[in-house]
Design a protein around this motif. Structure first.
Motif, PDB file in Angstrom:
ATOM      1  N   LEU A   1       0.811  -1.214   0.000  1.00  0.00           N
ATOM      2  CA  LEU A   1       0.000   0.000   0.000  1.00  0.00           C
ATOM      3  C   LEU A   1       0.847   1.268   0.000  1.00  0.00           C
ATOM      4  O   LEU A   1       0.518   2.245  -0.653  1.00  0.00           O
ATOM      5  CB  LEU A   1      -0.938  -0.028   1.211  1.00  0.00           C
ATOM      6  N   ILE A   2       1.971   1.257   0.731  1.00  0.00           N
ATOM      7  CA  ILE A   2       2.781   2.470   0.827  1.00  0.00           C
ATOM      8  C   ILE A   2       3.734   2.643  -0.351  1.00  0.00           C
ATOM      9  O   ILE A   2       4.481   3.623  -0.406  1.00  0.00           O
ATOM     10  CB  ILE A   2       3.568   2.514   2.151  1.00  0.00           C
TER      11      ILE A   2
ATOM     12  N   ILE B   1       6.354   7.126   7.361  1.00  0.00           N
ATOM     13  CA  ILE B   1       5.308   6.171   6.989  1.00  0.00           C
ATOM     14  C   ILE B   1       5.797   4.735   7.063  1.00  0.00           C
ATOM     15  O   ILE B   1       5.033   3.823   7.389  1.00  0.00           O
ATOM     16  CB  ILE B   1       4.815   6.459   5.556  1.00  0.00           C
ATOM     17  N   CYS B   2       7.065   4.520   6.777  1.00  0.00           N
ATOM     18  CA  CYS B   2       7.593   3.164   6.633  1.00  0.00           C
ATOM     19  C   CYS B   2       8.139   2.658   7.962  1.00  0.00           C
ATOM     20  O   CYS B   2       9.267   2.988   8.358  1.00  0.00           O
ATOM     21  CB  CYS B   2       8.680   3.128   5.560  1.00  0.00           C
TER      22      CYS B   2
ATOM     23  N   GLY C   1       0.087  10.746   6.105  1.00  0.00           N
ATOM     24  CA  GLY C   1       0.934  11.921   6.110  1.00  0.00           C
ATOM     25  C   GLY C   1       0.135  13.148   5.736  1.00  0.00           C
ATOM     26  O   GLY C   1      -1.062  13.062   5.437  1.00  0.00           O
ATOM     27  N   ASN C   2       0.802  14.304   5.744  1.00  0.00           N
ATOM     28  CA  ASN C   2       0.059  15.538   5.462  1.00  0.00           C
ATOM     29  C   ASN C   2       0.725  16.450   4.449  1.00  0.00           C
ATOM     30  O   ASN C   2       0.305  17.591   4.283  1.00  0.00           O
ATOM     31  CB  ASN C   2      -0.195  16.304   6.767  1.00  0.00           C
ATOM     32  N   ASP C   3       1.760  15.979   3.748  1.00  0.00           N
ATOM     33  CA  ASP C   3       2.338  16.847   2.734  1.00  0.00           C
ATOM     34  C   ASP C   3       1.408  16.874   1.522  1.00  0.00           C
ATOM     35  O   ASP C   3       0.684  15.909   1.257  1.00  0.00           O
ATOM     36  CB  ASP C   3       3.753  16.404   2.358  1.00  0.00           C
ATOM     37  N   PRO C   4       1.366  17.981   0.784  1.00  0.00           N
ATOM     38  CA  PRO C   4       0.387  18.116  -0.298  1.00  0.00           C
ATOM     39  C   PRO C   4       0.528  17.074  -1.392  1.00  0.00           C
ATOM     40  O   PRO C   4      -0.479  16.653  -1.977  1.00  0.00           O
ATOM     41  CB  PRO C   4       0.629  19.533  -0.834  1.00  0.00           C
ATOM     42  N   ASP C   5       1.744  16.638  -1.672  1.00  0.00           N
ATOM     43  CA  ASP C   5       1.922  15.614  -2.702  1.00  0.00           C
ATOM     44  C   ASP C   5       1.238  14.324  -2.284  1.00  0.00           C
ATOM     45  O   ASP C   5       0.556  13.674  -3.083  1.00  0.00           O
ATOM     46  CB  ASP C   5       3.413  15.380  -2.954  1.00  0.00           C
ATOM     47  N   LEU C   6       1.393  13.932  -1.034  1.00  0.00           N
ATOM     48  CA  LEU C   6       0.762  12.698  -0.550  1.00  0.00           C
ATOM     49  C   LEU C   6      -0.758  12.827  -0.545  1.00  0.00           C
ATOM     50  O   LEU C   6      -1.470  11.899  -0.957  1.00  0.00           O
ATOM     51  CB  LEU C   6       1.263  12.367   0.855  1.00  0.00           C
ATOM     52  N   LEU C   7      -1.258  13.965  -0.072  1.00  0.00           N
ATOM     53  CA  LEU C   7      -2.703  14.140   0.021  1.00  0.00           C
ATOM     54  C   LEU C   7      -3.373  14.068  -1.350  1.00  0.00           C
ATOM     55  O   LEU C   7      -4.538  13.673  -1.464  1.00  0.00           O
ATOM     56  CB  LEU C   7      -3.032  15.477   0.693  1.00  0.00           C
TER      57      LEU C   7
END
Length: 537
Positions: free
Chosen positions: A149-150, A186-187, A436-442
């Protein structure tokens, strides 16, 4: 993740959304692991209030416990207490601090980042944590065939993780990545000697981490028990000798656990807004946090007329978001005027705000040549979703779109989506902020070449898709923050104009605790709790 984790209610779970196909095997493995425990023990509190903690989680504990695969709210929250990443982060801001790493790197602006492991770190079985464990874990995370998933959160920017010596590893980046320290959180690192060639053990509930707490018992759909890991030598040691986390999916008994003169639990998450005042009157602290949890629309672009962005936009403009927040969310929500929650610092206004405008909705439908449209809106059946989608139907009916609500269990809905069944529009809840909360991840959580939501469910793969992905990759690789913010603004505009998968409203998540019994806790904008800073009063 059936009925366990996604976002705002007990019926939604990210793993169902992204990895539902693996649910059956993981559940079977979990059941066999539990059987080996000799059956569930009593869920009554044990010990004094100063050496034990009882918490209630509003999601099931019977989904995958594999840290690289799961999106179960219960499992992910527990994993924060039992496993470690090289870099850990504040549960709300994600500000980094050393986890298994001895220290944060002085410079992350290049394509090589080295980490020395914390001296004396041990696994819960007493064996030492080594660089081999780190390399082993990341090799799986980066393996496209494993496709955990990650994977998509790392594959774009991380080339490999190499062993330098027994206590040092090197991250080799494809390009300097501004969010590297956030992503590394995350990992979670897993022991090679336990899980090599045996990942079903992890999915099934076997937990061998290096964190401050170790799991002592798993009772599916009942509770998980923890105890302090005495050999832990990291930055946030356990404050309690024992923890009991109860899984209570239904809201009434969950609220009851934190109610009364002598509450059964010190802290309970997933508190409905309707119960906040009564709990405050009883002396509880109740806080609601903004985050990524949202009720969204997802269109099947292969099903006419939803391949036309004007139709998708029209249906958003026809929804009275303020009314939805008032009725469906009891005031605890924010209109989706951008793809990222406008109350988060990562957000920027989008070109399409989708403020309630029935006239514009009718105009766009007319421009698209669409009339007498009939829609079957597929939804999940949590109380939050059911309350909100009534407002969707009311708005669509009012602009001449005859709407039928098809509400069903989360498991049933996503089984159909995974099987490739035809549908028109889906509305349910989701929350990427657990990762996470960085814009790329969101954004990448939904819009990515490997995303089930974008490719398999929404069936969106055309020139517009490729333009969005290219812009997203350009933004992620931009080292200059001002330029990166500009590219992210373009990206948010483009996503709003396409509106293939787009939020209607963002919901707040509530947590309640007894301030006379526990301190050092906060409400989170994603499901679960974080107790590594909690202490008895």
């Amino acid at each position: 993740m059936s009925r366990t984790a996604m976002g705002t209610g007990p019926a939604f779970d990210r793993r169902t959304l992204l990895r539902y196909a693996g649910l059956v095997g993981a559940t079977a493995a979990f059941s066999s692991t539990i059987a080996a425990c000799g059956g569930p023990a009593s869920t009554n509190k044990t010990g004094s209030a100063t050496d034990s903690l009882t918490a209630v989680i509003g999601y099931g504990n019977n989904q995958s416990w594999d840290p690289l695969q799961t999106a179960s709210a219960f499992s992910m929250a527990a994993i924060l207490h039992t496993y470690e990443s090289l870099v850990e982060g504040d549960p709300v801001t994600r500000a980094p601090f050393p986890g298994l790493a001895k220290a944060l790197p002085a410079d992350t602006s290049g394509t090589s980042i080295k980490f020395e492991l914390r001296a004396g770190a041990q696994w819960h079985d007493g064996k030492p944590v080594t660089a081999d464990d780190v390399v082993f874990t990341y090799a799986r995370a980066l393996d496209a065939k494993e496709n955990v998933l990650i994977h998509s959160f790392f594959a774009q920017w991380l080339q490999e993780v190499k062993k330098v010596d027994d206590h040092t590893v090197e991250f080799v980046l494809k390009f300097p990545f501004p969010y590297a320290l956030q992503r590394i959180q995350i990992c979670k690192i897993l022991p090679k000697h336990v899980f090599e060639n045996n990942w079903p053990l992890a999915a099934g509930g076997k937990v061998v981490g290096s964190g401050p707490y170790r799991v002592t018992e798993q009772a599916p759909l009942s509770h998980t028990s923890f105890e302090k890991f005495a050999a832990y030598n990291g930055p946030r040691p356990a404050a309690y000798q024992k923890m009991l986390w109860k899984s209570i999916v239904d809201s009434a008994p969950r609220v009851a656990a934190i109610s009364g003169a002598k509450p059964d639990a010190q802290i309970v998450e997933n508190i409905p807004a309707a119960n906040a005042d009564q709990l405050r009157k009883a002396g509880r602290t109740v806080e609601f946090a903004d985050g990524g949890n949202n009720l969204y629309l997802m269109f099947n672009t292969a099903h006419a007329p939803f391949g036309d962005k004007r139709v998708r936009q029209a249906l958003h403009y026809a929804i009275d978001k303020k009314k939805m927040i008032e009725i469906g969310l009891r005031g605890t929500g924010t209109p989706g005027t951008s793809f990222i929650n406008p109350k988060l610092p990562q957000s920027q206004p989008a070109s399409q705000s989708f403020e309630f405008d029935p006239a514009k909705a009718k105009q766009l439908l007319a421009e698209a040549g669409v009339s007498n449209l009939k829609i079957s809106l597929s939804t999940t059946n949590t109380s939050l979703v059911l309350d909100c989608v009534k407002v969707i139907k009311e708005g669509w009916d009012a602009v001449g779109v005859e709407t039928t609500l098809d509400s069903q269990d989360t498991k049933a809905l996503f089984s159909k989506l995974d099987n490739g069944n035809d549908f028109q529009v889906v509305s349910t809840t989701n929350n990427p902020m657990q990762f996470g909360n960085d814009p790329d991840l969101l954004i990448r959580y939904y819009y990515d070449a490997a995303s089930l939501m974008m490719t398999k469910y929404a069936r969106w793969n055309n020139a517009d898709t490729q333009a969005l992905l290219a812009l997203q990759n350009q933004a992620a690789a931009e080292p200059d923050e001002a330029k990166r913010n500009g590219l992210n603004k373009q990206l948010l505009d483009l996503i709003s104009e396409q509106a293939v998968i787009y939020p209607i409203v963002f919901t707040q998540l509530g947590t309640a605790w007894d301030p006379t019994a526990i301190t050092g806790v906060r409400a989170q904008g994603y499901p679960g709790i974080y107790l590594n800073q909690a202490k008895p009063v």
